[in-house]
Structures are given as C-alpha cells and as structure tokens.
Design a protein around this motif. Structure first.
Motif, PDB file in Angstrom:
ATOM      1  N   GLY A  45      26.885  -1.311 -19.572  1.00  0.00           N
ATOM      2  CA  GLY A  45      26.311  -0.037 -19.144  1.00  0.00           C
ATOM      3  C   GLY A  45      27.007   0.480 -17.914  1.00  0.00           C
ATOM      4  N   ARG A  46      26.690   1.694 -17.519  1.00  0.00           N
ATOM      5  CA  ARG A  46      27.391   2.380 -16.440  1.00  0.00           C
ATOM      6  C   ARG A  46      27.383   1.560 -15.146  1.00  0.00           C
ATOM      7  NH1 ARG A  46      26.300   5.524 -12.053  1.00  0.00           N
ATOM      8  NH2 ARG A  46      27.680   7.317 -11.667  1.00  0.00           N
ATOM      9  N   LEU A  47      28.538   1.525 -14.460  1.00  0.00           N
ATOM     10  CA  LEU A  47      28.598   0.930 -13.135  1.00  0.00           C
ATOM     11  C   LEU A  47      27.961   1.878 -12.127  1.00  0.00           C
ATOM     12  CD1 LEU A  47      32.167  -0.633 -12.979  1.00  0.00           C
ATOM     13  CD2 LEU A  47      30.057  -1.799 -12.380  1.00  0.00           C
ATOM     14  N   ASP A  48      27.141   1.335 -11.243  1.00  0.00           N
ATOM     15  CA  ASP A  48      26.469   2.152 -10.245  1.00  0.00           C
ATOM     16  C   ASP A  48      27.190   2.151  -8.901  1.00  0.00           C
ATOM     17  OD1 ASP A  48      23.797   2.941 -11.598  1.00  0.00           O
ATOM     18  OD2 ASP A  48      24.034   0.799 -12.023  1.00  0.00           O
ATOM     19  N   ALA A  49      28.004   1.137  -8.657  1.00  0.00           N
ATOM     20  CA  ALA A  49      28.721   1.067  -7.379  1.00  0.00           C
ATOM     21  C   ALA A  49      29.925   0.147  -7.505  1.00  0.00           C
ATOM     22  CB  ALA A  49      27.795   0.555  -6.268  1.00  0.00           C
ATOM     23  N   ARG A  77      33.096  10.986   5.469  1.00  0.00           N
ATOM     24  CA  ARG A  77      31.721  11.435   5.332  1.00  0.00           C
ATOM     25  C   ARG A  77      30.800  10.418   4.666  1.00  0.00           C
ATOM     26  NH1 ARG A  77      30.929  16.386   6.546  1.00  0.00           N
ATOM     27  NH2 ARG A  77      29.036  16.486   5.281  1.00  0.00           N
ATOM     28  N   PHE A  78      31.351   9.258   4.302  1.00  0.00           N
ATOM     29  CA  PHE A  78      30.548   8.254   3.614  1.00  0.00           C
ATOM     30  C   PHE A  78      31.174   6.884   3.835  1.00  0.00           C
ATOM     31  CE2 PHE A  78      30.093   5.462  -0.073  1.00  0.00           C
ATOM     32  CZ  PHE A  78      28.712   5.391  -0.199  1.00  0.00           C
ATOM     33  N   GLY A  79      30.334   5.874   4.005  1.00  0.00           N
ATOM     34  CA  GLY A  79      30.852   4.511   4.038  1.00  0.00           C
ATOM     35  C   GLY A  79      30.339   3.692   5.208  1.00  0.00           C
ATOM     36  N   ASP A 137      20.125  -8.043   7.569  1.00  0.00           N
ATOM     37  CA  ASP A 137      21.294  -8.384   6.761  1.00  0.00           C
ATOM     38  C   ASP A 137      22.170  -7.145   6.593  1.00  0.00           C
ATOM     39  OD1 ASP A 137      23.126  -9.166   4.860  1.00  0.00           O
ATOM     40  OD2 ASP A 137      21.657  -9.713   3.334  1.00  0.00           O
ATOM     41  N   ALA A 138      23.355  -7.146   7.230  1.00  0.00           N
ATOM     42  CA  ALA A 138      24.248  -5.982   7.140  1.00  0.00           C
ATOM     43  C   ALA A 138      24.716  -5.730   5.715  1.00  0.00           C
ATOM     44  CB  ALA A 138      25.447  -6.182   8.062  1.00  0.00           C
ATOM     45  N   PHE A 139      24.748  -6.781   4.888  1.00  0.00           N
ATOM     46  CA  PHE A 139      25.155  -6.570   3.495  1.00  0.00           C
ATOM     47  C   PHE A 139      24.130  -5.730   2.733  1.00  0.00           C
ATOM     48  CE2 PHE A 139      27.403 -10.621   4.511  1.00  0.00           C
ATOM     49  CZ  PHE A 139      28.688 -10.099   4.458  1.00  0.00           C
ATOM     50  N   ARG A 140      22.881  -5.734   3.195  1.00  0.00           N
ATOM     51  CA  ARG A 140      21.886  -4.845   2.583  1.00  0.00           C
ATOM     52  C   ARG A 140      22.253  -3.384   2.836  1.00  0.00           C
ATOM     53  NH1 ARG A 140      17.126  -7.526   1.017  1.00  0.00           N
ATOM     54  NH2 ARG A 140      15.978  -5.550   0.950  1.00  0.00           N
ATOM     55  N   TRP A 141      22.752  -3.097   4.075  1.00  0.00           N
ATOM     56  CA  TRP A 141      23.209  -1.727   4.346  1.00  0.00           C
ATOM     57  C   TRP A 141      24.338  -1.355   3.392  1.00  0.00           C
ATOM     58  CZ3 TRP A 141      19.107  -1.254   6.646  1.00  0.00           C
ATOM     59  CH2 TRP A 141      18.745  -1.849   7.844  1.00  0.00           C
ATOM     60  N   LEU A 142      25.259  -2.286   3.202  1.00  0.00           N
ATOM     61  CA  LEU A 142      26.423  -2.026   2.347  1.00  0.00           C
ATOM     62  C   LEU A 142      26.002  -1.718   0.912  1.00  0.00           C
ATOM     63  CD1 LEU A 142      29.583  -2.127   2.129  1.00  0.00           C
ATOM     64  CD2 LEU A 142      29.310  -4.525   1.459  1.00  0.00           C
ATOM     65  N   VAL A 143      25.160  -2.574   0.342  1.00  0.00           N
ATOM     66  CA  VAL A 143      24.749  -2.406  -1.056  1.00  0.00           C
ATOM     67  C   VAL A 143      23.890  -1.161  -1.227  1.00  0.00           C
ATOM     68  CG1 VAL A 143      23.418  -3.432  -2.944  1.00  0.00           C
ATOM     69  CG2 VAL A 143      24.952  -4.867  -1.572  1.00  0.00           C
ATOM     70  N   ARG A 144      22.898  -0.997  -0.380  1.00  0.00           N
ATOM     71  CA  ARG A 144      21.986   0.142  -0.520  1.00  0.00           C
ATOM     72  C   ARG A 144      22.706   1.466  -0.300  1.00  0.00           C
ATOM     73  NH1 ARG A 144      17.371  -0.644   3.472  1.00  0.00           N
ATOM     74  NH2 ARG A 144      16.698   1.323   2.513  1.00  0.00           N
ATOM     75  N   LEU A 145      23.655   1.488   0.640  1.00  0.00           N
ATOM     76  CA  LEU A 145      24.440   2.699   0.875  1.00  0.00           C
ATOM     77  C   LEU A 145      25.180   3.118  -0.389  1.00  0.00           C
ATOM     78  CD1 LEU A 145      25.610   4.741   3.048  1.00  0.00           C
ATOM     79  CD2 LEU A 145      27.545   3.146   3.205  1.00  0.00           C
ATOM     80  N   HIS A 146      25.841   2.162  -1.045  1.00  0.00           N
ATOM     81  CA  HIS A 146      26.630   2.482  -2.232  1.00  0.00           C
ATOM     82  C   HIS A 146      25.759   2.793  -3.444  1.00  0.00           C
ATOM     83  CE1 HIS A 146      30.911   1.940  -1.154  1.00  0.00           C
ATOM     84  NE2 HIS A 146      30.391   1.281  -0.131  1.00  0.00           N
ATOM     85  N   GLY A 206      23.370   4.840  -3.098  1.00  0.00           N
ATOM     86  CA  GLY A 206      22.909   6.194  -2.823  1.00  0.00           C
ATOM     87  C   GLY A 206      21.658   6.292  -1.992  1.00  0.00           C
ATOM     88  N   GLU A 207      21.220   5.185  -1.378  1.00  0.00           N
ATOM     89  CA  GLU A 207      20.019   5.230  -0.543  1.00  0.00           C
ATOM     90  C   GLU A 207      20.355   5.766   0.856  1.00  0.00           C
ATOM     91  OE1 GLU A 207      17.604   1.706  -0.619  1.00  0.00           O
ATOM     92  OE2 GLU A 207      18.352   1.131  -2.598  1.00  0.00           O
ATOM     93  N   ASP A 208      19.367   6.312   1.520  1.00  0.00           N
ATOM     94  CA  ASP A 208      19.536   6.872   2.861  1.00  0.00           C
ATOM     95  C   ASP A 208      19.344   5.761   3.890  1.00  0.00           C
ATOM     96  OD1 ASP A 208      19.879   8.582   4.950  1.00  0.00           O
ATOM     97  OD2 ASP A 208      17.917   9.536   4.787  1.00  0.00           O
ATOM     98  N   ILE A 209      20.445   5.281   4.462  1.00  0.00           N
ATOM     99  CA  ILE A 209      20.426   4.106   5.330  1.00  0.00           C
ATOM    100  C   ILE A 209      20.367   4.525   6.798  1.00  0.00           C
ATOM    101  CG2 ILE A 209      21.677   2.013   5.988  1.00  0.00           C
ATOM    102  CD1 ILE A 209      20.606   2.104   3.113  1.00  0.00           C
ATOM    103  N   THR A 210      19.394   3.994   7.527  1.00  0.00           N
ATOM    104  CA  THR A 210      19.284   4.294   8.959  1.00  0.00           C
ATOM    105  C   THR A 210      19.017   3.012   9.733  1.00  0.00           C
ATOM    106  OG1 THR A 210      18.346   6.451   8.365  1.00  0.00           O
ATOM    107  CG2 THR A 210      18.215   5.806  10.679  1.00  0.00           C
ATOM    108  N   PRO A 211      20.046   2.190   9.997  1.00  0.00           N
ATOM    109  CA  PRO A 211      19.847   0.987  10.819  1.00  0.00           C
ATOM    110  C   PRO A 211      19.454   1.374  12.240  1.00  0.00           C
ATOM    111  CG  PRO A 211      21.961   0.948   9.663  1.00  0.00           C
ATOM    112  CD  PRO A 211      21.431   2.332   9.544  1.00  0.00           C
ATOM    113  N   ASP A 212      18.770   0.465  12.921  1.00  0.00           N
ATOM    114  CA  ASP A 212      18.244   0.737  14.252  1.00  0.00           C
ATOM    115  C   ASP A 212      18.856  -0.234  15.255  1.00  0.00           C
ATOM    116  OD1 ASP A 212      16.800   1.373  16.488  1.00  0.00           O
ATOM    117  OD2 ASP A 212      14.865   0.712  15.703  1.00  0.00           O
ATOM    118  N   GLN A 213      19.595   0.299  16.249  1.00  0.00           N
ATOM    119  CA  GLN A 213      20.189  -0.582  17.262  1.00  0.00           C
ATOM    120  C   GLN A 213      19.131  -1.344  18.057  1.00  0.00           C
ATOM    121  OE1 GLN A 213      23.794   0.384  19.525  1.00  0.00           O
ATOM    122  NE2 GLN A 213      23.623   2.471  18.715  1.00  0.00           N
ATOM    123  N   ALA A 214      17.920  -0.785  18.123  1.00  0.00           N
ATOM    124  CA  ALA A 214      16.854  -1.452  18.879  1.00  0.00           C
ATOM    125  C   ALA A 214      16.429  -2.763  18.242  1.00  0.00           C
ATOM    126  CB  ALA A 214      15.650  -0.514  19.006  1.00  0.00           C
ATOM    127  N   ALA A 215      16.853  -3.009  16.989  1.00  0.00           N
ATOM    128  CA  ALA A 215      16.523  -4.282  16.334  1.00  0.00           C
ATOM    129  C   ALA A 215      17.239  -5.454  16.985  1.00  0.00           C
ATOM    130  CB  ALA A 215      16.889  -4.210  14.852  1.00  0.00           C
TER     131      ALA A 215
END
Length: 440
Positions: free
Chosen positions: A83-87, A278-280, A318-327, A329-338
C-alpha cells in the motif's frame, strides 16, 4: 484504517533507534540499505550492534546504490506490495538528497531537493546568506585539481578549508598560517587515497575556503513546519585541544545567557528564511562571536551521534517521535522548557595511535563510569586493542553522556572523566577546551 507505512533509508547508528519509535507509534516500518554509500556501513561493521534494531522492522531491503533510479524503484516496489508509502525518512547525511528527490517523485512530505541543495552545499548556502544580508564569512571555491596544481587562493590565512559537501570533518582543516594551508594541500592526495572508498564517494572534490571566524561554537536543533522555525534545543560544543576543527563534546542546554540565546535563535530563523527551507528536522551549527552569530553549516537531518539520547536524558522526550510524526504530517511543537538539568556528550578518541593497556578490564571501566554518575556509554574496548588516532567522527571509539546540574558543571565533570580514563586505558585520550565565551 491501515497503519502508516514508513520507509527509512540508510541511517546513523543512533538513528536506528527510530525504528523502534516508529513501531511504538503504530507504523509499518521498512528499511532500505544502500551498499555503495552507506553511512551505516562506514560507522560500524559489527552486525551484533545492528541486530537488536533490525528486529523492529517489517522489511529490510538492500539496494546497490542511492544513485540512479534504484532508490525510487525500491520505494515504488514497497508501495505496490504494502500500500501507499506515507513517509520516507533518513538520518544519514549521505542519503538526504537522494531521499528528498525520491520523496518528491512519490509525493510524500519532503523539504524538496532544490531547497536542501541550497542549504547543505556550503557555497550555495553562503551565497544565499549574502544575498539576504546575513552575516557570513568571505569565501571562495576551488576544485581539488586547482588546489593540487598550486593555484593560490584569493583569501589569506587564517582560513578554513573543507569540501563544499562533506562528512565528518574529512579532508578539512583550520589553516592559521600559509604554511598550514600548504601542508593541507600537500597531504590531501594521500588522505584521499587512504580513506574509506565510501567516504570518497560521499565527499565531493570542490572545496570552500572561508575566512576564519572567532567565537564559541553552538548547535541549534530545529523543527520546521510550513516555514515556521521551532527550536527545541541548543548546545555549546567543545573543540579538541589538538585540532580545533574536531569537536570532542557538546552540552545540552547551551548555558548561554538569555540575551545571547535570543540573538542566536533569531539569526537561525533568518537563515532558514534565506535558504527557503520550509519543512524538516535540522541540526544547525553556528559560531557566536563579538560581532554576533555566524553560520557554520546546516545539516539536512536531525542531530546525529548520541544527540537524541542526550536530549531524551534531559527532557524525557524522544526526538525520533518528532521526526516520525513530522513526516506523517502532524503539527509538531517541541518545548524547550522540557529540558531540566544538563548533559554533556563526550566523544572518546585516542590523542595518538596506541594500544589499550593489558591491565584494562570492563569492571574497572564500569567503576569509573559509576564514580562520575555516567549511565550511558558506548565504549567497547579490550586489553591490547589497537587504537587509531582520533581525526574525526569515523575514528571515535565511543561516547558517554555525563549528567550535571548545569551546563558548566556537566562539562567540567566530562573533563575530569577523560583525565581518569587516560590512566585506565594506558593511552592519552583527546581532550576538549571549555569555552569561557559560552560561560563554561
């Protein structure tokens, strides 16, 4: 609804952890491994280090090359079967441009090959910054043939010379004098001949010569969503005492004052506007001097080495969660205060070629790690083991992550660990300089 299907292409050793993260997020995970220019193959020939990560895959394909149509054909084959590749994702410097081209062709999220080329080819990036009126050093470009033929550069020392598209500080030098530059040119052919063929395949033969910029060295970890630059971590990076081009460690967070941090982050946002990325997910290196920030380079992938593990140790995320979720198409907003507390990643490398002491034991190393509160260590050494001279990322023996209450405390603890490691190994390991400009 079927599970999202992600194809990873090549990887750093640390980047293999993204496979598990993607599985935990409910994805179908495929891995495409090239044979001709694999970052993974350069990093490790030890299959036992790879096996635990590969267990998280649904499919593992090997292709001859990232060049030509091989990667695109492999991706289309995966799509037809499952089936179609999503990322399509890579953490490998060698694969970022082929992956961007292939992702464009199959219609999944990508920074775009043209924008990436303008960012990661150092001469194109410098030109874009100059056109935007951003601070950037004077530079010129020379081919390897021009260097070897003795053509004189326009710029005078001190200067930095490196390939316009490089990897791991290979074939690069800080030339403080004209003699340093001549020495670099005189040894370049031998360095190329003695290098891993895959490195020669990855690193091009055009060189950028640029004016030397003084200041403290930092990295900025960036998520870009629809052109919005979101910074989730900064570091102060520590350079080797015996070769300032080599980085021996870095502390997260940076420990910079609020004023200097604001200036650094504002400059990085302007850099991304100038190159129109603009992305990545990106790892950006910047020198912060008296005259303000100045870009060293944009790496067209997330932080490498054990940076993701250091980030998780101080943020619990987990920074890899940002990587996967970003690709996906999710709206990723990590917080430096973490980020709470600090951690310094220390690279271990021999100051000169040598041999591990016959008295070395893993038990003694474990005791040393425990004394310094170090719970993360990738060293795998044995008595009598031959050690290469540390000359860049390829000759690193391993990493440790040193925790601390603050950036300065963590970095100083890392220095103390290195001095005690000398005695244990029976050889001198390379050391880093703390940078007073960064408050360390």
């Amino acid at each position: 609804m079927s599970a999202p299907h992600i194809a990873f292409v090549d990887s750093t050793l640390a980047g293999l952890s993204a496979f598990r993260t993607a599985r935990e997020l409910g994805c179908r995970v495929s891995f495409i491994e090239p044979r001709d220019s694999s970052f993974l193959a350069i990093s490790s020939a030890n299959a036992t280090r790879l096996r635990p990560h590969l267990s998280h895959l649904h499919e593992h394909l090997r292709i001859p090359s990232l060049g030509g149509d091989g990667l695109l054909a492999a991706l289309r084959e995966l799509g037809e079967r499952h089936g179609r590749l999503d990322a399509v994702i890579t953490t490998s410097e060698a694969a970022i441009l082929p992956v961007a081209r292939a992702a464009e062709a199959i219609g999944v999220l990508t920074p775009g090959a043209n924008a990436l080329e303008n960012a990661v080819f150092k001469d194109r990036c410098r030109t874009a910054l100059s056109h935007a009126g951003l601070r950037s050093p004077d530079f010129e470009v020379m081919s390897e043939n021009q260097l070897l033929s003795g053509r004189a550069p326009r710029l005078c020392a001190p200067l930095v010379v490196k390939p316009t598209r490089g990897f791991g500080k290979q074939f690069s030098a800080v030339c403080r004098t004209e003699s340093d530059f001549q020495r670099f040119v005189a040894t370049l052919q031998d360095a190329r001949r003695q290098s891993d063929p895959m490195i020669n395949h990855i690193v091009n033969r055009e060189y950028i010569l640029e004016a030397y910029i003084s200041g403290s060295l930092h990295s900025v970890e960036v998520v870009v969503v629809d052109g919005d630059v979101r910074i989730y971590a900064t570091t102060t990076r520590y350079r080797s005492r015996h070769n300032e081009l080599l980085e021996m460690g870095y502390c997260m967070p940076s420990g910079l004052s609020a004023e200097r941090l604001v200036a650094l982050e504002a400059y990085v946002r302007e850099v991304f506007r100038a190159v129109d990325l603009r992305f990545g997910l990106y790892h950006v290196e910047v020198i912060l001097g008296e005259d303000g920030p100045c870009l060293v380079e944009i790496n067209g992938r997330m932080m490498g080495g054990v940076g993701p593990q250091a980030y998780e140790s101080v943020s619990g995320q987990d920074a890899f969660r940002w990587l996967v979720r970003l690709h996906l198409g999710e709206d990723i907003t990590p917080d430096q205060a973490a980020i709470q507390g600090a951690a310094t990643v220390v690279l271990i490398g021999a100051r000169e070629a040598g041999t591990v002491s016959g008295a070395f034991t893993q038990a003694r190393l474990d005791a040393l790690l425990q004394r310094h509160g170090i719970g993360f260590c990738t060293l795998n050494l044995a008595p009598g083991q031959a050690l290469r001279r540390f000359e860049g990322n390829v000759s690193v023996l391993g990493h440790v992550i040193v925790p601390g209450a603050s950036a300065a405390a963590s970095a100083r603890q890392g220095q103390r660990f290195l001095h005690e490691l000398d005695e244990l190994l029976g050889v001198e390991v390379a050391k880093y300089e703390l940078d007073p400009e960064a408050g360390h």
